[in-house]
Enzyme design. Structure first.
Site, PDB file in Angstrom:
ATOM      1  N   CYS A 156      46.275  30.323  58.817  1.00 55.19           N
ATOM      2  CA  CYS A 156      47.507  30.375  58.014  1.00 55.19           C
ATOM      3  C   CYS A 156      47.269  30.783  56.567  1.00 55.19           C
ATOM      4  O   CYS A 156      48.216  31.126  55.864  1.00 55.19           O
ATOM      5  CB  CYS A 156      48.193  29.022  58.015  1.00 55.19           C
ATOM      6  SG  CYS A 156      49.101  28.765  59.512  1.00 55.19           S
TER       7      CYS A 156
HETATM    8  C1  LIG Z   1      54.296  18.915  65.256  1.00 55.55           C
HETATM    9  C2  LIG Z   1      55.363  18.062  64.607  1.00 55.55           C
HETATM   10  C3  LIG Z   1      56.609  18.957  64.421  1.00 55.55           C
HETATM   11  C4  LIG Z   1      55.709  16.931  65.533  1.00 55.55           C
HETATM   12  O1  LIG Z   1      56.681  16.091  64.983  1.00 55.55           O
HETATM   13  P1  LIG Z   1      56.573  14.510  65.141  1.00 55.55           P
HETATM   14  O2  LIG Z   1      55.229  14.111  64.629  1.00 55.55           O
HETATM   15  O3  LIG Z   1      57.777  13.933  64.508  1.00 55.55           O
HETATM   16  O4  LIG Z   1      56.713  14.297  66.671  1.00 55.55           O
HETATM   17  P2  LIG Z   1      55.678  13.834  67.791  1.00 55.55           P
HETATM   18  O5  LIG Z   1      54.807  14.946  68.194  1.00 55.55           O
HETATM   19  O6  LIG Z   1      55.032  12.559  67.397  1.00 55.55           O
HETATM   20  O7  LIG Z   1      56.698  13.534  68.937  1.00 55.55           O
HETATM   21  C5  LIG Z   1      57.728  12.514  68.844  1.00 55.55           C
HETATM   22  C6  LIG Z   1      58.310  12.300  70.227  1.00 55.55           C
HETATM   23  O8  LIG Z   1      59.030  13.471  70.643  1.00 55.55           O
HETATM   24  C7  LIG Z   1      58.523  13.944  71.871  1.00 55.55           C
HETATM   25  N1  LIG Z   1      58.591  15.418  71.896  1.00 55.55           N
HETATM   26  C8  LIG Z   1      57.623  16.296  71.578  1.00 55.55           C
HETATM   27  N2  LIG Z   1      58.058  17.542  71.719  1.00 55.55           N
HETATM   28  C9  LIG Z   1      59.338  17.470  72.131  1.00 55.55           C
HETATM   29  C10 LIG Z   1      60.327  18.424  72.449  1.00 55.55           C
HETATM   30  N3  LIG Z   1      60.074  19.736  72.364  1.00 55.55           N
HETATM   31  N4  LIG Z   1      61.545  18.005  72.808  1.00 55.55           N
HETATM   32  C11 LIG Z   1      61.821  16.682  72.898  1.00 55.55           C
HETATM   33  N5  LIG Z   1      60.922  15.729  72.613  1.00 55.55           N
HETATM   34  C12 LIG Z   1      59.695  16.102  72.238  1.00 55.55           C
HETATM   35  C13 LIG Z   1      57.094  13.457  71.907  1.00 55.55           C
HETATM   36  O9  LIG Z   1      56.638  13.412  73.237  1.00 55.55           O
HETATM   37  C14 LIG Z   1      57.234  12.083  71.283  1.00 55.55           C
HETATM   38  O10 LIG Z   1      57.734  11.183  72.233  1.00 55.55           O
HETATM   39  P3  LIG Z   1      57.302   9.637  72.228  1.00 55.55           P
HETATM   40  O11 LIG Z   1      57.875   9.101  70.958  1.00 55.55           O
HETATM   41  O12 LIG Z   1      57.958   9.135  73.452  1.00 55.55           O
HETATM   42  O13 LIG Z   1      55.799   9.636  72.243  1.00 55.55           O
HETATM   43  C15 LIG Z   1      54.940  17.504  63.261  1.00 55.55           C
HETATM   44  O14 LIG Z   1      53.954  16.504  63.421  1.00 55.55           O
HETATM   45  C16 LIG Z   1      54.417  18.562  62.341  1.00 55.55           C
HETATM   46  O15 LIG Z   1      55.081  19.523  62.030  1.00 55.55           O
HETATM   47  N6  LIG Z   1      53.218  18.433  61.816  1.00 55.55           N
HETATM   48  C17 LIG Z   1      52.643  19.450  60.958  1.00 55.55           C
HETATM   49  C18 LIG Z   1      52.386  20.615  61.796  1.00 55.55           C
HETATM   50  C19 LIG Z   1      51.791  21.757  61.057  1.00 55.55           C
HETATM   51  O16 LIG Z   1      52.111  22.070  59.935  1.00 55.55           O
HETATM   52  N7  LIG Z   1      50.919  22.385  61.702  1.00 55.55           N
HETATM   53  C20 LIG Z   1      50.335  23.516  61.204  1.00 55.55           C
HETATM   54  C21 LIG Z   1      50.540  24.480  62.239  1.00 55.55           C
HETATM   55  S1  LIG Z   1      49.232  25.552  62.237  1.00 55.55           S
HETATM   56  C22 LIG Z   1      49.656  26.760  61.244  1.00 55.55           C
HETATM   57  O17 LIG Z   1      50.533  26.649  60.445  1.00 55.55           O
HETATM   58  C23 LIG Z   1      49.011  28.032  61.537  1.00 55.55           C
HETATM   59  C24 LIG Z   1      47.552  28.203  61.260  1.00 55.55           C
HETATM   60  O18 LIG Z   1      46.881  27.470  60.510  1.00 55.55           O
HETATM   61  O19 LIG Z   1      47.066  29.173  61.805  1.00 55.55           O
END
Ligand SMILES: CC(C)(COP(=O)(O)OP(=O)(O)OC[C@H]1O[C@@H](n2cnc3c(N)ncnc32)[C@H](O)[C@@H]1OP(=O)(O)O)[C@@H](O)C(=O)NCCC(=O)NCCSC(=O)CC(=O)O
Length: 374
Positions: A156
């Site tokens: 990224c």
């Molecule tokens: C990935 C996230 C959006 C996830 O959000 P949360 O942490 O709130 O959610 P979670 O994963 O704990 O999930 C909460 C609950 O929702 C459920 N859940 C997961 N996906 C779901 C979906 N699609 N629809 C419905 N429910 C869903 C899970 O199973 C869980 O259930 P239960 O509660 O039952 O367990 C977030 O953590 C985030 O954005 N983090 C930062 C990500 C980031 O910036 N990454 C960089 C990307 S890499 C990048 O940018 C590129 C690079 O470097 O190349």
């Protein structure tokens, strides 16, 4: 020593859009298909049924409402679940080059430059379509640019690290001007069958012209300074690579050959890393955060950006101070902060200070401190 400046930017936006509603419908059809195929094993308690995705979750967790992609048919087909591109012959421009070319031409036009003015092309992106020859050299050739070209991958942070590299060469006098292009086909490395991440990415290409400030023919952004930092983490990882066939299960469709992340850890660890990075960069430049008119942040997650903005400014940023584009584009890896910059910078006044900041896998953080000139 010369002062470097960004004199032009360009964005290539693919025509095809997948809304959250379409994405969720496609994913849920796939989940239903898998559950029907595995009904016996599920009934016997040998495996869990796949859960449905939801539009409401996607918007709440990420702020993403849609994404642009290079092929939506394959992604939305429950029998396929990834983009499908036609095989190109080696004599045709590759897909990444074609996307980069469109963005590069827009950036050159905005800078009032022609290929003859450019000495360096950097293709900085989180995935390269092939191992070699470098994508950048193909793009250089398609544009008819002399000089040299090379690829960079810092996930990224590829764009900001590329800008630092180009700016340093302009400053040192080894080149007159550079094109930094960021073609990101994120749909190719996203696991569309995993509901935890299937909503995250989109495709796009961006480009910046970086040249000597004194050569700028119109409004531009002087690059005051740049800062890059990295710190190893496995929380965002993709194991795809040239040693694939040497592994015990060969080229099998292994989950770890696509994007994987521990999203919660990323959130928790990257927010402080980025806010401290920006504070340190501003401090060393002798500027307080109150002098920042605008921040163009990496576009991965709205709550993450809101929190970083709040930590940097010490208050909730006004929407105009920290524009988001991820609702329309999703996460486009290194291109995200450059789209935000390209689409939300014309209104700044003479002397206004702004900061581009990327962050992501590595971990990596890159910031570019800019001053507007009209
Ligand atoms: C990935 C996230 C959006 C996830 O959000 P949360 O942490 O709130 O959610 P979670 O994963 O704990 O999930 C909460 C609950 O929702 C459920 N859940 C997961 N996906 C779901 C979906 N699609 N629809 C419905 N429910 C869903 C899970 O199973 C869980 O259930 P239960 O509660 O039952 O367990 C977030 O953590 C985030 O954005 N983090 C930062 C990500 C980031 O910036 N990454 C960089 C990307 S890499 C990048 O940018 C590129 C690079 O470097 O190349």
């Amino acid at each position: 020593m010369h002062t470097p400046a960004i004199t032009g930017t360009g964005v290539f936006t693919p025509d095809e859009i997948i809304t959250n509603a379409e994405l969720v419908a496609g994913f849920n059809a796939y989940a239903d298909r898998m559950n029907a195929e595995n009904a016996a094993a599920i009934d016997a308690g040998q495996c869990e049924p796949m859960a449905h995705s939801s539009e409401e979750f996607i918007v709440r967790a990420s702020g993403i409402e849609q994404r642009h992609v290079m092929d939506k048919t394959g992604i939305l087909d429950p029998q396929v679940m990834h983009p499908l591109f036609r095989q190109r012959s080696d004599d045709e421009p590759s897909l990444m080059a074609e996307m980069a070319l469109d963005a590069a031409k827009k950036a050159l036009a905005q800078a009032g430059r022609t290929p003859a003015d450019i000495d360096l092309v950097i293709c900085a992106a989180s995935n390269m379509e092939r191992a070699y020859p470098a994508m950048a050299i193909e793009i250089q050739n398609l544009l008819g640019i002399a000089g040299f070209a090379f690829d960079m991958n810092v996930a990224c942070s590829s764009a900001t690290f590329g800008i630092q590299t180009a700016a340093d060469m302009v400053r040192a006098g080894s080149i007159r001007a550079a094109l930094v292009v960021n073609p990101e086909i994120c749909s190719g490395h996203l696991e569309w069958r995993d509901r935890d991440c299937h909503f995250i990415f989109g495709d796009v290409a961006t480009a910046c012209v970086i040249e000597r400030k004194e050569a700028a023919s119109g409004p531009h952004f002087e690059i005051l300074s740049t800062r890059c930092a990295t710190q190893f983490s496995n929380n965002i990882r993709n194991n795809n690579g040239f040693l694939r066939r040497t592994r015990p299960d060969g080229v099998a469709d292994r989950r770890d050959m696509q994007f994987m992340q521990n999203g919660r850890k990323v959130f928790k660890e990257v927010v402080p890393m980025v806010s401290q990075h920006i504070a340190g960069h501003m401090d060393d430049a002798g500027l307080g955060s109150d002098s920042l008119k605008r921040m163009w942040l990496h576009q991965a997650n709205k709550s993450m950006n809101d929190l970083i903005g709040k930590k940097v400014l010490g208050r909730t940023p006004e929407p105009a101070e920290q524009p988001n584009i991820l609702q329309d584009y999703a996460n486009t890896s290194s291109a995200g902060s450059i789209i935000a910059f390209s689409q939300n910078s014309d209104d700044l006044a003479e002397g206004d200070i702004g900061l581009i900041c990327s962050f992501g896998a590595g971990y990596s953080v890159g910031s570019v401190l800019l001053r507007r000139h009209l």
